[in-house]
Design a protein around this motif. Structure first.
Motif, PDB file in Angstrom:
ATOM      1  N   ASP A 234      17.102  -9.855 107.473  1.00  0.00           N
ATOM      2  CA  ASP A 234      16.439  -9.693 108.769  1.00  0.00           C
ATOM      3  C   ASP A 234      16.072 -11.073 109.324  1.00  0.00           C
ATOM      4  OD1 ASP A 234      15.099  -8.858 111.011  1.00  0.00           O
ATOM      5  OD2 ASP A 234      13.896  -7.340 109.972  1.00  0.00           O
TER       6      ASP A 234
ATOM      7  N   MET B 144      24.457  -6.801 105.897  1.00  0.00           N
ATOM      8  CA  MET B 144      24.102  -6.585 107.306  1.00  0.00           C
ATOM      9  C   MET B 144      23.107  -7.662 107.659  1.00  0.00           C
ATOM     10  SD  MET B 144      23.706  -2.483 107.713  1.00  0.00           S
ATOM     11  CE  MET B 144      23.423  -2.265 109.456  1.00  0.00           C
TER      12      MET B 144
ATOM     13  N   PHE C 158      16.856  -1.283 109.819  1.00  0.00           N
ATOM     14  CA  PHE C 158      16.710  -1.657 108.401  1.00  0.00           C
ATOM     15  C   PHE C 158      15.631  -0.804 107.721  1.00  0.00           C
ATOM     16  CE2 PHE C 158      18.447  -6.292 108.070  1.00  0.00           C
ATOM     17  CZ  PHE C 158      19.670  -5.859 108.537  1.00  0.00           C
TER      18      PHE C 158
ATOM     19  N   THR D  68      16.266   1.491 104.404  1.00  0.00           N
ATOM     20  CA  THR D  68      15.601   1.173 103.137  1.00  0.00           C
ATOM     21  C   THR D  68      14.472   2.139 102.778  1.00  0.00           C
ATOM     22  OG1 THR D  68      14.210  -0.417 104.322  1.00  0.00           O
ATOM     23  CG2 THR D  68      16.171  -1.285 103.238  1.00  0.00           C
TER      24      THR D  68
ATOM     25  N   LEU E 118      20.568  -6.634 103.070  1.00  0.00           N
ATOM     26  CA  LEU E 118      20.170  -6.606 104.471  1.00  0.00           C
ATOM     27  C   LEU E 118      19.313  -7.837 104.752  1.00  0.00           C
ATOM     28  CD1 LEU E 118      19.021  -2.853 104.692  1.00  0.00           C
ATOM     29  CD2 LEU E 118      21.311  -3.780 105.065  1.00  0.00           C
TER      30      LEU E 118
ATOM     31  N   ARG F  84      16.825  -6.121 100.543  1.00  0.00           N
ATOM     32  CA  ARG F  84      16.645  -6.700 101.872  1.00  0.00           C
ATOM     33  C   ARG F  84      15.686  -7.889 101.847  1.00  0.00           C
ATOM     34  NH1 ARG F  84      13.016  -2.982 105.764  1.00  0.00           N
ATOM     35  NH2 ARG F  84      13.180  -4.839 107.055  1.00  0.00           N
TER      36      ARG F  84
ATOM     37  N   VAL G  42      20.497  -1.195  97.388  1.00  0.00           N
ATOM     38  CA  VAL G  42      20.284  -1.753  98.728  1.00  0.00           C
ATOM     39  C   VAL G  42      19.043  -2.645  98.673  1.00  0.00           C
ATOM     40  CG1 VAL G  42      19.852  -1.252 101.167  1.00  0.00           C
ATOM     41  CG2 VAL G  42      21.206   0.348  99.781  1.00  0.00           C
TER      42      VAL G  42
END
Ligand SMILES: Nc1ncnc2c1ncn2[C@@H]1O[C@H](COP(=O)(O)OP(=O)(O)OP(=O)(O)O)[C@@H](O)[C@H]1O
Length: 264
Positions: A181, A212, A49, A53, A179, A85, A83
């Motif tokens: 995490d 993701m 990641f 990023t 994304l 996250r 993108v």
């Protein structure tokens, strides 16, 4: 899913001194797809990641968003391109309200800067009001209970609501790719079920959004992703549906150790 690759990694490699934390990894994420990323502790999942990023620069390899290379771009530019996250540990502004945290997530889409605030305060105020209304709508669409708590400080939220707020804030940048995490870390089974339902709700409203998701909770990995990739020691060792990869000896070895896998 459209079959169109939104995000693509080619030969991604990064070395930290003698450690190869990511070693020649290729991946593809399609429009509307949820791709799970799993692997033992220290396998390189968060590193992946960080490479996507722009927090880490790859030693070799490239990342493309809709065929445009992201390499070398600063992290804020990559957010603007689509993108966003969440992080494993909370990056919320603890003293700010839930609503303000989401408004901050939208800042890449609002155009007034410091000069506008000083020289054209009515324009800046107008944008802020619009942003507050939009942030409220977004919160409601992620979770009604989060919306009800919009005036509370982020620090006062329960752990599961903080995780939800991080997702809402990441969505505020209107990403093409999200994304996540380890979104379920620190959650009990009930909260994890609610999280799964929230993510389903998000994708139902945004069918083009690609996600993701790094996860250790196998219930979530079994339920949400269309496809799963498995990383061990910085290398991709398997990829496929959860049903396919769970029975692969190579994957069982990675999780259980070679001897235990032989007896599993
Ligand atoms: N900035 C860095 N400097 C040095 N080593 C790093 C750095 N970032 C990551 N690493 C190392 O790279 C390896 C992969 O770490 P990473 O955090 O990506 O693993 P992970 O799969 O996300 O693990 P976990 O499931 O425990 O979160 C580890 O050995 C880690 O110590």
């Amino acid at each position: 899913m459209s079959g169109h690759a939104v995000l693509r990694g080619e030969g991604l490699t990064i070395r930290f001194g003698g450690l190869v934390a990511m070693d020649d990894v290729d991946f593809v994420l399609e429009a509307g797809e949820i791709l799970g990323v799993i692997g033992p502790n220290g396998a390189g999942k968060s590193t992946l990641f960080n490479l996507i990023t722009g927090l880490y620069r790859p030693s070799a390899g490239k990342v493309f968003l809709n065929d445009r290379p992201l390499n070398g771009l600063p992290a804020h530019r990559i957010v603007q391109m689509g993108v966003s996250r969440t992080f494993q540990s909370s990056r919320l502004f603890a003293d700010l309200s839930v609503l303000d945290n989401v408004i901050i997530g939208m800042h890449s889409r609002t155009h007034s800067g410091v000069f506008d605030a000083l020289l054209r305060p009515s324009k800046a105020r107008g944008e802020l009001q619009q942003a507050a209304a939009k942030a409220g709508d977004l919160l409601r669409s992620v979770s009604a209970s989060l919306y009800d708590q919009r005036e509370r400080a982020a620090s006062e939220l329960a752990q599961a609501d903080r995780r939800r707020l991080e997702i809402a804030r990441a969505l505020a940048a209107e990403p093409k790719v999200l994304l996540l995490d380890e979104p379920s870390s620190g959650m009990d089974d009930r909260d994890t079920d609610a999280l799964i339902a929230d993510i389903r709700g998000i994708t139902a409203r945004r069918p083009e959004l690609s996600i993701m998701i790094i996860e250790h909770d196998m219930r979530l990995v079994a339920e949400l992703p269309h496809r799963v990739m498995v990383i061990e020691y910085g290398r991709k060792i398997a990829e496929g549906s959860f049903q396919d990869i769970r029975n692969m000896p190579r994957v069982q070895e990675a999780y259980l150790g070679r001897k235990a896998a032989a007896h599993a």
